[in-house]
Design a protein around this motif. Sequence first.
Motif, mmCIF file in Angstrom:
data_model
loop_
_atom_site.group_PDB
_atom_site.id
_atom_site.type_symbol
_atom_site.label_atom_id
_atom_site.label_comp_id
_atom_site.label_asym_id
_atom_site.label_seq_id
_atom_site.Cartn_x
_atom_site.Cartn_y
_atom_site.Cartn_z
ATOM 1 N N THR A 12 1.121 -1.511 0.255
ATOM 2 C CA THR A 12 0.069 0.266 0.154
ATOM 3 C C THR A 12 0.724 1.156 0.104
ATOM 4 N N SER B 29 -4.761 6.980 10.726
ATOM 5 C CA SER B 29 -5.564 6.794 9.480
ATOM 6 C C SER B 29 -4.668 5.881 8.631
ATOM 7 N N ASP B 30 -4.153 5.547 8.217
ATOM 8 C CA ASP B 30 -3.529 4.380 7.206
ATOM 9 C C ASP B 30 -3.540 2.879 7.506
ATOM 10 N N LYS B 31 -3.940 2.833 7.173
ATOM 11 C CA LYS B 31 -4.410 0.843 7.372
ATOM 12 C C LYS B 31 -3.166 0.093 6.883
ATOM 13 N N ALA C 168 -1.124 -4.221 8.704
ATOM 14 C CA ALA C 168 -2.155 -4.978 8.297
ATOM 15 C C ALA C 168 -0.860 -6.512 8.821
ATOM 16 N N ASP D 214 2.290 -7.784 6.660
ATOM 17 C CA ASP D 214 2.187 -6.486 4.816
ATOM 18 C C ASP D 214 3.664 -6.663 5.418
ATOM 19 N N LYS E 165 -1.980 -0.247 17.370
ATOM 20 C CA LYS E 165 -2.479 1.427 17.614
ATOM 21 C C LYS E 165 -3.824 1.478 18.380
ATOM 22 N N GLN F 150 1.209 5.054 14.768
ATOM 23 C CA GLN F 150 0.296 4.002 14.896
ATOM 24 C C GLN F 150 2.178 3.170 14.714
#
Lengths: 266, 141
Positions: A180, A202-204, A206, A209, A238, A245
């Motif tokens: 991402t 706001s970034d995701k 996982a 990753d 987070k 995070q």
Amino acid sequence: MLLGLSKANKPTTIAGMKRVRAVFPIFSIFLLLSLLILFFFQNPLTNVLQIITLPIQKWAFIASTKPVVLTPQQQLQQENNQLRARLAQMQEIQKDNQALHDQFLITSPPPQQLLPADIIGTQQNALLIDKGTADHVRVGNIVVVKNNIIGKIAKSTPHIALVLLLSDPSTSFTAVTAKTGIHGIVKTLANGTVVFGNVVLSDKLAVNDIIVTKGDQNLQGIGYPPGLIVGKIVSIDKQASSLFQSGEIRSLVDVSRLRMVFVKTQ
Amino acid sequence: MIILLLVLLLISVFFEGTVTTLPLVFICLVCLTIRMRSSAVFFIAFLAGIFLDTFALRPIGVTSIFLLTAVLLILLYQRKYEINSYPFVFIASFLGSFLYLLIFTYQNIFMMAGLSAVIAVLLFAIIRLISNQFSLFHFEN
């Protein structure tokens, strides 16, 4: 009376008295010799001693480490890691193609810049390799295995260099997630845990990753080149009350099982 | 016994420089100094320090200075007090290892110093046992 110990008998023989008195002169001689070597004869002595001790160091390291025997589960884990690394690489290549770089075959780093080096010793958060300034290994050169980053050259002598691993608390460089493109900073905590931090909430992120280096090289080419795999995220921290995070990173390479690494020279 | 300790010291130099961060050389040197109690230990400490610096990629001479100073302190201490005892071996090894690990910036200093002291005491006990058995054998013969 210190430590509750009994007082020693004073030497009664002349030989004993001479032996006791000889302590300071002999100590002074060897101390002076050590200081002379430390301040005036470092380089030539290092060169000569390393030529003599390098084969012994290699033998001692091989003799003291067990041969690698993987269980079926470990083999599957290794294959899984390799496939994840390959997938991350494919995603990088796809991005470059989309940015009109598809006419170049991207391998990171190029094979002609890689110098193979045998591991001859380990220290806390560091490895010793059998290549040094005589082989154009410089402080700041990156050390890799395939396209996984292992560490950085922290010290280089004529025939041996010290590789500081990612688990050393001084590690810090910018990185991104392969899938991402989330930006963050790879840092190592005091307990040796590598984290991908300073990631905005706001970034995701996982789990699983893959984290790759963003690129931190200077004009001389020293620093972290882009696209090298740092590891995969195994847990995420987070909290809504925090500004950022972070995720704990685990390397895809088991450094304790390595026998050979590659130094990216210029 | 001294030859055994010298062989152990040699092995320690190789292993401390390549595999472990425990101050094995310092431990062996403490036991050797207690057994030998002569200035010849300075030469051994000097050489051991030089080779250890080569293996560990430190400035050559630094470890020699540390080991020489440690041997000097032990030899000065033994002028007044008995050093051939377990408490001395434990405390000397612990303090010496602690300083060594602190100076050469290792981590988990307390734990490693404690472990070094335990190893030193075990080594000292084994050397003493073998020495007593050897003396007994000679006495009987």
